[in-house]
Scaffold this active site. Structure first.
Site, PDB file in Angstrom:
ATOM      1  N   ILE A  64       5.108  -3.649  -4.023  1.00  0.00           N
ATOM      2  CA  ILE A  64       4.487  -5.074  -4.487  1.00  0.00           C
ATOM      3  C   ILE A  64       3.112  -5.513  -4.227  1.00  0.00           C
ATOM      4  O   ILE A  64       2.561  -6.545  -4.179  1.00  0.00           O
ATOM      5  CB  ILE A  64       5.505  -6.140  -3.492  1.00  0.00           C
ATOM      6  N   GLY A  65       2.538  -4.613  -3.725  1.00  0.00           N
ATOM      7  CA  GLY A  65       1.001  -4.515  -3.522  1.00  0.00           C
ATOM      8  C   GLY A  65       0.340  -3.288  -2.661  1.00  0.00           C
ATOM      9  O   GLY A  65       1.204  -2.520  -2.180  1.00  0.00           O
TER      10      GLY A  65
ATOM     11  N   GLY B 146      -3.162  -2.045  -0.188  1.00  0.00           N
ATOM     12  CA  GLY B 146      -4.452  -3.009   0.343  1.00  0.00           C
ATOM     13  C   GLY B 146      -5.180  -1.864   0.928  1.00  0.00           C
ATOM     14  O   GLY B 146      -5.302  -0.601   0.235  1.00  0.00           O
TER      15      GLY B 146
ATOM     16  N   PHE C 252      -5.387  -0.266   3.374  1.00  0.00           N
ATOM     17  CA  PHE C 252      -5.069   1.297   4.252  1.00  0.00           C
ATOM     18  C   PHE C 252      -3.668   1.596   3.862  1.00  0.00           C
ATOM     19  O   PHE C 252      -3.198   2.320   4.517  1.00  0.00           O
ATOM     20  CB  PHE C 252      -5.040   1.075   5.743  1.00  0.00           C
ATOM     21  N   GLY C 253      -3.227   1.071   2.842  1.00  0.00           N
ATOM     22  CA  GLY C 253      -1.823   1.676   2.403  1.00  0.00           C
ATOM     23  C   GLY C 253      -1.196   0.731   1.417  1.00  0.00           C
ATOM     24  O   GLY C 253      -1.844   0.035   0.587  1.00  0.00           O
TER      25      GLY C 253
ATOM     26  N   VAL D  55       2.522  -1.588  -0.102  1.00  0.00           N
ATOM     27  CA  VAL D  55       3.456  -2.436   0.467  1.00  0.00           C
ATOM     28  C   VAL D  55       4.840  -2.425  -0.287  1.00  0.00           C
ATOM     29  O   VAL D  55       4.735  -2.505  -1.630  1.00  0.00           O
ATOM     30  CB  VAL D  55       2.981  -4.007   0.816  1.00  0.00           C
TER      31      VAL D  55
ATOM     32  N   LYS E 225       4.895  -2.124   5.059  1.00  0.00           N
ATOM     33  CA  LYS E 225       3.568  -1.731   4.900  1.00  0.00           C
ATOM     34  C   LYS E 225       3.360  -0.281   5.594  1.00  0.00           C
ATOM     35  O   LYS E 225       3.520  -0.011   6.251  1.00  0.00           O
ATOM     36  CB  LYS E 225       2.761  -2.609   5.649  1.00  0.00           C
TER      37      LYS E 225
ATOM     38  N   ASP F 152     -10.678 -10.531   8.219  1.00  0.00           N
ATOM     39  CA  ASP F 152     -10.589 -10.199   6.580  1.00  0.00           C
ATOM     40  C   ASP F 152      -9.623 -11.366   6.024  1.00  0.00           C
ATOM     41  O   ASP F 152      -8.533 -11.173   5.231  1.00  0.00           O
ATOM     42  CB  ASP F 152      -9.680  -8.980   6.252  1.00  0.00           C
TER      43      ASP F 152
END
Length: 1017
Positions: free
Chosen positions: A710-711, A713, A715-716, A718, A733, A842
C-alpha cells in the site's frame, strides 16, 4: 429566349463570377484555416474530464463547438473560451493561425510546456487569460506585437526567466499579472512606459533589486502587488505620489527605511496597504489619521517603533500591527484605541507582541460591534479590562495572555454570547470567576491559569455545553468542584484545576468525561476515595491527582484506563495493595505512587520493571519489587538458623529506605511550583511490545504480496495484512535494512512511539525483530490500519488512464479544516505535552493518515528527535537515533544551513502542509524555483486574491458565479480561507522566531471551524 440573349446573359454571369470569385475563395480558405487550427488544438489535449472536446467534430459547424465564438459576417473565430475545464495538454503553435481572435481564455486548466511564440501573430487579441495552468519556459517577447492587448494574465504557472523588456511596448495594456511564477531578475524599467496600466501584479516570484523609478510615471495605476519576492532597498518616493493607487501590497520582501510622513495624504484613494514582514523602521506616519478610504492596514512583522498615532478618520476592516517594537511600556501607549472607535466596520484587531504598556482605556468598549478577533497578548499591558468590553457583542476570540492585567474579570464579558475563545493566562487577575461566564454558551476554550483568582468555581459554567478546554490552574480558588462543571461531557482536551485550594471529593459525575485527554486536579485539598466512576474516562492519557488527601484503595474500575501514559497519585493517603492491573498499563512516561500508605508486595511485571518511569518511595509497608526500588524483601517463614540473616537484611533494607526517603525530601525542597507535565527518558530504553515472528507477518501479507503493498517510504515498504483470521486489518512497515540508516530509523521510531500516545498519532500494535527465511535480518513495525489512506492521495488524486481524476478523493473545506486541527493538535502534544519535547522532522501529507471517520493521525517517526530541555538555562540537548533528513519542500530552510533541530522546524513543515491543503500546490511544484516557494505564493494573494490561489474544488457547489465572495455563505467561506492561508503563512515564515506557535495555530484553527459550523455560517 433567343441565342443572342442567352449568350449575353451567360457573359454577364461569367463576369460577375470572375469579379467575386477571388474574394469568395479567400473567405473559404480563411474559414478553413480556423477549423484546422482548432483541430490541431484538440489534438494536443491529453485529458478532458468533462468531455467538452467531444463536440468538436464534423457533425456541426466549428463555430458551434463548445467554447468557440465566431463573427457573424465572416464566420471567423473571435473568442476561444475553455476556462476551468481541467483540460490537460499543450498549446499548439497553430493558435497563431486564428488571426481574428480577440479573446483567448484558457485559465484554470493544466496546460503545460511553453507559451508558443506564435501568439504574437494574434494582432487583434485584446484579452489573454492563461492563469492557473502549468505553463513553463519564458514569456515570449513577441507578445509585444499584440498591439491591441488590454489584459495579460499569466498568474500561477511555472514560467521562468525575466519579464521581457518588450512588454513595455503594449501601450494599451491595462492589466498585467505575472504573479505566482518562477520569474527572476530585475523588474524591467520599460514597464514604466505602460501609460494605460491600472493593475500590475508581480508577486510571488524571485525578483531582485529595487523597484524601478520609472513606475512613478504610471499615473493610472490603481493596483501594485509585489509581495513575496526578494526585492530590497527603499521604495522610490515617486511611487508614493501615484494618487490613483487603491492597493499597495509589498509584503514579504526586504524593503527598508522609514515610511514617508505624508504617505496617506499622497495616496488619498488607498484602500489596502500591506507592508508586512519587511524591515521598515521608524514610526507609523501621523498622516494615517487622514486615510479615510483605508480598509485593510497590515504593518505587522517589521521594526516599527514609537507610539501609534491617532486613527480618528480610519474605518478599517483589518488592523494588524503585531510583531513590531511599538510602544514604550508607558501609561498612554494605548491611547490610539480611542481613536479607533470611529472604525465602524472593524473586524480584526491585532496589536500583540509589541512593547505596549499602560492600561486599556475605558473607550475600549466603544469599538465597533462588528469586531470578531481581538489579540492583545504578549505586551506589558496593565490595569483592568474595562467593563465596556461587554458591548463588543460579536467578539469570537479574545487573547490577552502574558500581560500584567489585574483586577477582576468583568461580569460584562458574559454579554459576549458569540465568544468561542477566551484566553487570559499569565496575568494578575484577582477576585471571583464571574458567574456570567455561564452565558457564553458557544465557548470552546476558557483559559485563565496562572492568575490570582479567588472564591468558588461557579456552577453556571455547566451551561457552556461546547467547552472542550477549561483551565483554572495556579490560582487561589476554594470550595468544591461543582459536579455540573466537572461532568461536562463536551470537555475533551484538558481540564485543569491544579494548584488551588479546592476541597471536598472528586464528584462521581467525572464519569461523563469519556472523551477527555488530560485531567489535572493536583496540589489541592481534595479528599475522600477516588470515585470508581473515574474508570469511565477511557480516553484519559494524563491523570494528575497528586498533592491531595485522597484515601482508600485504588479502585478496580481504573483498570479500564488502558490509554494512560501518565498516572500521578503521589502525596495522598491512599492505602491497600497496589493493584496488579497497573502492571498491564502501557504507562510510557510516568507512574508515581510515592508517599502514600500502600502495603504488601509490589508487582514486578510491566511498568514495575522500569524504575526510571515508576516511583513508589515513601510507602513504608511495601515490599518486594525489582532491586532498583530498594524495598525490603517480603516476609517468609524461615528456620531459626536463618533468623540472624533475616534481621540483618531487614535492618539494611530499612536503612536503605530511610536514605531514599531523606534524599527524596531534599529533592522535594527544590521542587518548583510551576506546573509541568512530568516525564522520564532513558537513551537506552526501547519500545516494550509483544513481538511477532517473520512467519506471522509473512502469512498475514500472503508472502508480502505486491497485491497487499500500500505504499513505500524512505526506509521501507508498507503492506496491508491480517494477523489472525477474522482479526482487524493492520499496516506492516517492513524496513529495507540495505538502505543506509534504516536500522537507526527503526530504533528512532520505536523510541518515539514508546514515549507518546495521542488520539491524533498513529498507534503501534506490535513489532518484529528477527530473521527472514533466508537468514537475513528482518525488522518491521505493525500499526493500526487507516482505511482512508494518507492525505497525499486526497490532495493529489491520481489521474486514471483515460485522463480523469478520481473524483471520490475530493476534500471539502470543513474536512480540510478538521484535518488541519487534528495535525496541529498532534504537533502541539509532541512539542508541549509529552514530557521531553519530540520533533517529528518529517511532516508532509504522505505521513498524515486518515481513518474511517477521516480523523487524521501523524505517522512515520523514523526521523524523530527528542529535545532534552534544561529550563533554567534554556539550553537544549538533542537525542536522536538517526541523522536529520526530512523532505525537500517541507524541511525548514535553517536545517539546510546547519542549524540545530527545534520545534520551529515542525511548525515550518506544518505551515507548508497547511498551504498545500488549501492551494492544492505541492511545495515542489515546478513553479517554485530560484527562491519562489509556496509560502511566497500564498502570501502574495492575501487578503484580496485568495480565491485565485486556493484549490478550485473548494468553490464547487458555491453559488458565486463571477464573484466567489458574493452572498453570506460565500463571504464566510472566503473569510475562513483567508484566515487558513494566513495561518499557513505565519507558520512557514523563513525566520524561526517569526513563526506562529503551534498552540496559537491550533486555537485559531478551532475558531475557524466554529465559524464554519455556526448555524448562520
Amino acid at each position: 429566349m433567343g441565342c443572342g440573349c442567352f449568350w449575353s446573359c451567360f457573359y454577364i454571369h461569367v463576369v460577375v463570377c470572375l469579379l467575386f470569385f477571388p474574394s469568395a475563395t479567400y473567405a473559404i480558405a480563411g474559414n478553413d484555416t480556423d477549423r484546422l487550427a482548432l483541430l490541431e488544438f484538440k489534438d494536443k489535449i491529453d485529458a478532458d474530464p468533462f468531455g467538452v472536446m467531444s463536440s468538436w467534430n464534423s457533425s456541426i459547424h466549428f463555430c458551434k463547438w463548445y467554447g468557440v465564438t465566431c463573427s457573424r459576417r465572416h464566420q471567423r473565430v473571435t473568442e476561444l473560451d475553455l476556462n476551468s475545464l481541467k483540460l490537460v495538454g499543450t498549446i499548439p503553435p497553430h493558435i497563431g493561425n486564428l488571426s481574428f481572435l480577440k479573446v483567448l481564455d484558457l485559465k484554470n486548466n493544466s496546460f503545460r510546456q511553453h507559451i508558443p511564440p506564435e501568439v504574437g501573430r494574434l494582432r487583434r487579441l485584446h484579452t489573454l487569460y492563461l492563469y492557473n495552468n502549468s505553463l513553463s519556459g519564458e514569456i515570449p517577447s513577441n507578445i509585444s506585437r499584440c498591439s491591441d492587448l488590454i489584459i495579460l494574465s499569466l498568474i500561477n504557472n511555472n514560467l521562468s526567466g525575466e519579464i521581457p523588456a518588450e512588454l513595455g511596448l503594449l501601450s494599451k495594456l491595462e492589466f498585467l499579472s505575472v504573479s505566482k511564477n518562477s520569474l527572476s531578475g530585475s523588474i524591467p524599467p520599460s514597464l514604466g512606459n505602460l501609460s494605460s496600466l491600472a493593475t500590475l501584479s508581480a508577486g510571488l516570484n524571485n525578483f531582485v533589486g529595487n523597484v524601478p523609478e520609472s513606475f512613478g510615471r504610471l499615473k493610472n495605476l490603481t493596483f501594485l502587488g509585489l509581495l513575496m519576492n526578494q526585492l530590497s532597498g527603499i521604495i522610490p518616493s515617486s511611487i508614493f505620489n501615484l494618487s490613483s493607487i487603491t492597493l499597495l501590497d509589498i509584503a514579504s520582501n526586504q524593503f527598508e527605511g522609514n515610511l514617508p510622513t505624508d504617505l496617506f495624504i499622497s495616496l488619498p484613494k488607498l484602500e489596502t496597504l500591506n507592508i508586512a514582514v519587511n524591515q521598515f523602521d521608524g514610526p507609523i506616519p501621523y498622516s494615517v489619521s487622514n486615510a479615510s478610504n483605508l480598509r485593510d492596514l497590515q504593518l505587522q512583522g517589521n521594526k516599527l517603533t514609537g507610539k501609534v498615532p491617532s486613527l480618528e478618520r480610519l474605518n478599517v476592516l483589518v488592523f494588524f500591527i503585531d510583531n513590531n517594537l511599538l510602544g514604550n511600556a508607558e501609561f498612554d501607549d494605548l491611547g490610539f484605541l480611542c481613536s479607533l472607535t470611529n472604525a465602524s466596520i472593524l473586524w480584526q484587531l491585532d496589536i500583540s507582541r509589541n512593547k505596549f504598556g499602560g492600561e486599556i482605556p475605558e473607550c475600549f468598549g466603544n469599538l465597533s460591534s462588528n469586531l470578531e478577533m481581538l489579540s492583545l497578548h504578549q505586551n506589558q499591558i496593565s490595569g483592568k479590562i474595562p467593563a465596556g468590553i461587554g458591548n463588543l457583542v460579536n467578539l469570537a476570540s479574545i487573547e490577552a495572555y502574558k500581560n500584567k492585567l489585574s483586577g477582576i474579570i468583568p461580569q460584562s464579558i458574559g454579554n459576549l454570547q458569540n465568544l468561542v475563545r477566551l484566553i487570559l493566562d499569565e496575568n494578575k487577575f484577582s477576585g471571583p470567576i464571574p458567574s456570567s461566564l455561564g452565558n457564553l454558551t458557544n465557548l470552546n476554550r476558557l483559559h485563565s491559569a496562572d492568575n490570582n483568582l479567588q472564591g468558588t468555581i461557579p456552577s453556571s459554567l455547566a451551561n457552556c455545553k461546547y467547552l472542550q478546554l477549561l483551565d483554572f490552574s495556579i490560582n487561589n480558588l476554594t470550595g468544591t468542584l461543582p459536579p455540573q462543571v466537572i461532568g461536562l461531557s463536551s470537555l475533551s482536551i484538558y481540564v485543569g484545576f491544579a494548584q488551588n485550594n479546592l476541597s471536598g471529593s472528586l464528584p462521581r459525575e467525572v464519569e461523563n468525561l469519556k472523551n477527555l485527554g488530560i485531567l489535572d486536579v493536583s496540589d489541592n485539598m481534595l479528599s475522600g476515595e477516588i470515585p470508581s466512576s473515574l474508570g469511565s474516562c477511557t480516553s484519559l492519557e494524563y491523570l494528575y491527582m497528586q498533592g491531595n488527601q485522597f484515601q482508600g484503595p485504588i479502585p478496580l474500575s481504573l483498570s479500564s484506563l488502558r490509554g494512560l501514559q501518565v498516572l500521578d497519585l503521589s502525596y495522598n493517603n491512599l492505602s491497600g495493595q497496589i493493584p496488579e492491573f497497573l502492571a498491564g498499563f502501557n504507562l510510557t512516561i510516568n507512574l508515581n505512587l510515592s508517599f502514600n500508605n500502600f502495603e504488601g508486595r509490589l508487582p514486578t511485571d510491566g511498568v514495575f520493571k522500569n524504575a526510571s518511569i515508576t516511583s513508589v518511595m515513601g510507602n513504608s509497608r511495601l515490599c518486594g519489587g525489582i532491586p532498583e526500588f530498594q524495598l525490603p524483601a517480603c516476609k517468609l517463614k524461615r528456620s531459626d538458623k536463618r533468623r540472624p540473616k533475616l534481621i540483618a537484611a531487614t535492618i539494611a533494607g530499612s536503612i536503605g529506605a530511610i536514605l531514599v526517603v531523606l534524599s527524596f525530601i531534599f529533592l522535594l525542597r527544590l521542587r518548583k511550583k510551576s506546573h509541568k507535565l512530568s516525564s522520564s527518558y532513558s537513551e537506552n530504553s526501547l519500545l516494550k511490545l509483544p513481538n511477532v515472528s517473520y512467519r506471522d507477518l509473512h502469512k498475514a501479507t500472503d508472502g508480502f504480496s505486491s497485491a497487499n503493498l500500500i505504499g513505500t517510504g524512505s526506509f521501507g515498504s508498507v503492506y496491508k495484512g491480517i494477523l489472525d483470521e477474522g482479526g482487524p486489518v493492520i499496516a506492516i512497515k517492513v524496513l529495507n535494512l540495505q538502505h543506509h540508516g534504516a536500522a537507526k530509523s527503526f530504533m528512532a521510531e520505536c523510541e518515539a512511539l514508546r514515549n507518546i500516545r495521542h488520539r491524533n498519532l498513529v498507534k503501534i500494535v506490535t513489532a518484529c525483530s528477527g530473521v527472514d527465511y533466508q537468514g537475513n535480518d528482518f525488522k518491521a513495525l505493525v500499526y493500526e490500519y487507516m482505511d482512508n489512506g494518507n492525505l497525499e492521495e486526497w490532495l493529489h488524486p491520481p489521474v486514471s488512464a483515460d485522463g480523469n481524476y478520481e473524483e471520490s478523493k475530493n476534500l471539502n473545506l470543513l474536512q480540510r479544516v478538521n484535518i488541519a486541527i487534528d495535525v496541529a493538535s498532534a504537533i502541539e502534544y509532541l512539542h508541549h505535552h509529552c514530557g521531553n519535547p519530540i520533533v517529528h522532522c518529517d511532516l508532509k501529507p504522505s505521513n498524515v493518515l486518515l481513518d474511517d471517520e477521516m480523523t487524521a493521525h501523524i505517522g512515520d517517526f523514523g526521523l524523530a528527535k527528542f529535545l532534552l530541555e534544561n529550563i533554567q538555562n534554556n539550553s537544549t540537548n538533542q537525542f536522536s537515533s538517526i541523522g536529520l533528513r526530512g523532505t525537500i519542500g517541507y524541511a525548514p530552510p535553517e536545517y539546510g544551513l546547519g542549524s540545530e533541530v527545534s520545534t520551529y522546524g515542525d511548525v515550518y513543515s506544518y505551515g507548508v502542509l497547511l498551504l498545500e491543503m488549501f492551494t492544492g500546490k505541492r511545495p515542489t511544484d515546478n513553479i517554485f524555483k530560484e527562491g519562489w516557494n509556496l509560502h511566497k505564493f500564498a502570501e502574495s494573494a492575501l487578503p484580496n486574491r485568495v480565491d485565485e490561489i486556493v484549490d478550485p474544488i473548494l468553490f464547487q457547489g458555491e453559488s458565486h458565479s463571477e464573484n466567489p465572495r458574493s452572498g453570506r455563505d460565500n463571504r464566510t467561506t472566503m473569510e475562513c480561507l483567508i484566515s487558513m492561508v494566513g495561518i499557513g503563512i505565519a507558520c512557514s515564515a523563513e525566520l524561526p522566531a517569526n513563526r506562529m506557535d503551534i498552540s496559537d495555530a491550533a486555537k485559531k484553527l478551532c475558531l475557524i471551524r466554529d465559524k464554519l459550523t455556526a448555524p448562520d455560517g
